[in-house]
Design a protein around this motif. Structure first.
Motif, PDB file in Angstrom:
ATOM      1  N   LYS A 105       9.661  57.923  73.241  1.00  0.00           N
ATOM      2  CA  LYS A 105       9.610  58.496  71.896  1.00  0.00           C
ATOM      3  C   LYS A 105       8.199  58.416  71.322  1.00  0.00           C
ATOM      4  O   LYS A 105       7.750  59.324  70.609  1.00  0.00           O
ATOM      5  N   HIS A 106       7.493  57.318  71.630  1.00  0.00           N
ATOM      6  CA  HIS A 106       6.093  57.220  71.202  1.00  0.00           C
ATOM      7  C   HIS A 106       5.270  58.353  71.805  1.00  0.00           C
ATOM      8  O   HIS A 106       4.431  58.962  71.128  1.00  0.00           O
ATOM      9  N   ALA A 107       5.484  58.624  73.101  1.00  0.00           N
ATOM     10  CA  ALA A 107       4.748  59.699  73.764  1.00  0.00           C
ATOM     11  C   ALA A 107       5.052  61.048  73.113  1.00  0.00           C
ATOM     12  O   ALA A 107       4.159  61.873  72.908  1.00  0.00           O
ATOM     13  N   ALA A 108       6.321  61.266  72.761  1.00  0.00           N
ATOM     14  CA  ALA A 108       6.702  62.512  72.084  1.00  0.00           C
ATOM     15  C   ALA A 108       6.038  62.608  70.719  1.00  0.00           C
ATOM     16  O   ALA A 108       5.594  63.685  70.299  1.00  0.00           O
ATOM     17  N   LEU A 109       5.961  61.473  70.011  1.00  0.00           N
ATOM     18  CA  LEU A 109       5.302  61.438  68.701  1.00  0.00           C
ATOM     19  C   LEU A 109       3.827  61.802  68.832  1.00  0.00           C
ATOM     20  O   LEU A 109       3.293  62.599  68.043  1.00  0.00           O
ATOM     21  N   TYR A 110       3.158  61.253  69.833  1.00  0.00           N
ATOM     22  CA  TYR A 110       1.745  61.555  70.037  1.00  0.00           C
ATOM     23  C   TYR A 110       1.537  62.997  70.486  1.00  0.00           C
ATOM     24  O   TYR A 110       0.563  63.652  70.083  1.00  0.00           O
ATOM     25  N   LYS A 124       7.370  61.382  58.042  1.00  0.00           N
ATOM     26  CA  LYS A 124       8.831  61.487  58.074  1.00  0.00           C
ATOM     27  C   LYS A 124       9.277  62.576  59.043  1.00  0.00           C
ATOM     28  O   LYS A 124      10.199  62.373  59.850  1.00  0.00           O
ATOM     29  N   GLU A 125       8.613  63.726  58.994  1.00  0.00           N
ATOM     30  CA  GLU A 125       8.958  64.841  59.878  1.00  0.00           C
ATOM     31  C   GLU A 125       8.658  64.497  61.335  1.00  0.00           C
ATOM     32  O   GLU A 125       9.461  64.778  62.235  1.00  0.00           O
ATOM     33  N   ALA A 126       7.484  63.869  61.579  1.00  0.00           N
ATOM     34  CA  ALA A 126       7.080  63.548  62.955  1.00  0.00           C
ATOM     35  C   ALA A 126       7.997  62.500  63.568  1.00  0.00           C
ATOM     36  O   ALA A 126       8.390  62.613  64.742  1.00  0.00           O
ATOM     37  N   LEU A 127       8.350  61.471  62.810  1.00  0.00           N
ATOM     38  CA  LEU A 127       9.225  60.423  63.336  1.00  0.00           C
ATOM     39  C   LEU A 127      10.628  60.960  63.599  1.00  0.00           C
ATOM     40  O   LEU A 127      11.242  60.623  64.619  1.00  0.00           O
ATOM     41  N   ALA A 128      11.122  61.773  62.699  1.00  0.00           N
ATOM     42  CA  ALA A 128      12.459  62.346  62.886  1.00  0.00           C
ATOM     43  C   ALA A 128      12.501  63.214  64.130  1.00  0.00           C
ATOM     44  O   ALA A 128      13.449  63.154  64.920  1.00  0.00           O
ATOM     45  N   ALA A 129      11.460  64.023  64.327  1.00  0.00           N
ATOM     46  CA  ALA A 129      11.418  64.911  65.504  1.00  0.00           C
ATOM     47  C   ALA A 129      11.312  64.114  66.803  1.00  0.00           C
ATOM     48  O   ALA A 129      11.748  64.584  67.865  1.00  0.00           O
ATOM     49  N   SER A 130      10.752  62.906  66.729  1.00  0.00           N
ATOM     50  CA  SER A 130      10.565  62.075  67.929  1.00  0.00           C
ATOM     51  C   SER A 130      11.686  61.073  68.125  1.00  0.00           C
ATOM     52  O   SER A 130      11.674  60.327  69.115  1.00  0.00           O
ATOM     53  N   GLY A 131      12.631  61.015  67.191  1.00  0.00           N
ATOM     54  CA  GLY A 131      13.753  60.095  67.306  1.00  0.00           C
ATOM     55  C   GLY A 131      13.422  58.663  66.957  1.00  0.00           C
ATOM     56  O   GLY A 131      14.094  57.731  67.411  1.00  0.00           O
ATOM     57  N   LEU A 132      12.388  58.463  66.125  1.00  0.00           N
ATOM     58  CA  LEU A 132      11.955  57.115  65.739  1.00  0.00           C
ATOM     59  C   LEU A 132      12.308  56.835  64.288  1.00  0.00           C
ATOM     60  O   LEU A 132      12.270  57.739  63.451  1.00  0.00           O
TER      61      LEU A 132
END
Length: 455
Positions: free
Chosen positions: A200-205, A443-451
């Protein structure tokens, strides 16, 4: 955690680890206590060498923690930092038969049929796991990170023993209260065990750096990943230290890529890569010329509340305009408490060092005449010396990895001998900064990454 998870912090594995770590650390503690009892200095280099020797035979999580401690300026005595930095975090690799059993445990009996190829010999071995080259059935190259067995038990045992190191440090040198630092290190190391979170961190980045062409993030293959197996796209690249004698325009290009890899996610999603180790990135080339960096590892990622980023910006603006009230507000936002004028002046020594290249509107090196391994050490010593007279001070836990990343990043710039206008680069990252905008973006980035959102 499910009852079927046989590696979920098992008592038997934890007890065995306690015995190994505790025996080694207990011997060091007794030696250091004896030094003080008979009028010696517990900080002397011989004690530091004994500690390094004790840890060097243990491998696993405590090695990772020891090296982490050594990279935070003056968190531990310099004699100890020098010895711990010599340690190699590589553990003996798992053999082919063992790898097969581990892979079967993660992906089932037919695991090999899910890959095109899978090299049972590791490409790299580290403190918590090892990396294998593989390909998908379609031929795409993969980097498969496979965790060693019983790492959760080992981490819990090692972290409990880590408190012994911090307790010794507090007795030897109480200028800095390390309790919050210990909590922060423990939380981050536990997160590194969860490869599902790392994915999920990788997806966030990937999302946050999508518009930064100088930085590449590997794609996650979730169908070939589990809590203890992470399959990522293999990004071809060369070691960054191979470019220290390249033409200045190449070195500067790579330094800009590094700057954006750290500061862009921080200013746009309140997240930072907390492990600026040289092995965590490589250089990619196009047309025979270096163009940017591959950011490879996402285990040690720190997600902040947006107000922490606001504090960073407030401190920058406060130092820029000599606005002491704004500087104090920044420290309080970060969590520093009971700040006297003397303690504020001491903290400002460090702040002016970290912010110096960002405040200076000209092309320059990050620090003239300083070796990469010494970056920040002199200023940390000045702060520590002053805190002995005016302290102690409790360092907020959020500050630990931010501080470490800033120092590590500066060391990379020194390795590259980069000459940049860091002020303009930073101003571009915080242009039109507002807490409300950052809160929404995060908020948008974390939600999209599942965090989850930070507390």
């Amino acid at each position: 955690m499910a009852d079927s998870d046989r590696e979920a912090n098992r008592f038997s594995a934890r007890a065995a680890r306690y015995a190994r770590v505790g025996a080694n650390m207990g011997g060091v503690a007794a030696r250091m206590a004896g030094s003080r009892l008979f009028g010696g200095d517990a900080r002397d280099a011989s004690n530091a060498a004994v500690l390094a020797q004790a840890l060097g035979g243990l491998k696993g999580p405590i090695m990772k923690v020891a090296q982490l401690l050594a990279t935070i300026p003056d968190l531990i005595p310099p004699e100890y930092a020098a010895e711990l930095q010599k340690l190699q975090s590589e553990a003996p690799p798992m053999g082919a038969a063992f790898v097969k059993r581990r892979m079967q445990a993660e992906l089932g009996p037919q695991w090999q049929s899910r890959f095109g190829t899978f090299d049972l010999t590791p490409a790299a071995a580290a403190s918590l796991g090892q990396v294998h080259r593989a390909t998908t059935k379609e031929g795409e190259k993969l980097a498969c990170k496979l965790q060693y067995p019983d790492m959760q038990s080992a981490v819990e045992a090692d972290l409990s023993q880590l408190e012994l190191v911090f307790a010794l440090h507090r007795r030897m040198d109480p200028a800095i209260d390390t309790r919050e630092i210990a909590k922060e290190i423990g939380e981050r190391v536990r997160e590194e065990l969860d490869y599902e979170r790392e994915a999920k961190h990788a997806a966030l980045y990937a999302r946050t750096l999508a518009d930064v062409e100088e930085v590449r993030v590997p794609r996650v293959h979730p169908e070939l990943s589990t809590k203890r197996l992470l399959s990522l796209e293999w990004l071809e690249g060369e070691k960054i230290l191979g470019f220290t004698e390249a033409p200045v325009e190449i070195r500067n290009r790579l330094a800009v890529a590094m700057f954006k890899a750290w500061w862009h996610p921080f200013s746009h999603a309140a997240v930072i890569h907390g492990d600026p180790h040289l092995g965590n990135y490589t250089v990619f080339s196009e047309g025979g010329e270096a163009r940017g960096i591959n950011l490879l590892d996402y285990g040690c990622v720190r997600i902040f509340h947006p107000r922490f980023v606001g504090g960073v910006v407030d401190l920058y603006r406060g130092l820029q305009t000599d606005d002491r009230a704004r500087v104090v507000h920044a420290y309080e936002t970060w969590g520093f408490k009971s700040l006297s004028n003397e303690l504020i002046d001491i903290l400002n020594i460090w702040a002016r060092f970290i912010y110096a290249p960002l405040l200076d509107d000209r092309v320059r090196t990050v620090a003239d005449g300083v070796k990469p391994g010494e970056y920040g050490r002199r200023q940390a010593f000045e702060v520590h010396k002053a805190l002995k007279e005016k302290g102690p001070v409790t360092v907020p836990r959020e500050f630990v990895f931010m501080d470490r990343a800033a120092v590590g990043l500066g060391a990379v710039f020194l390795h590259l001998k980069a000459e940049l206008n860091y002020h303009r680069l930073f101003e571009n990252e915080i242009e039109r900064f507002s807490l409300e905008n950052l809160e929404q973006k995060q908020k948008e980035a974390l939600a999209a990454s599942g965090l989850p959102n930070p507390m």
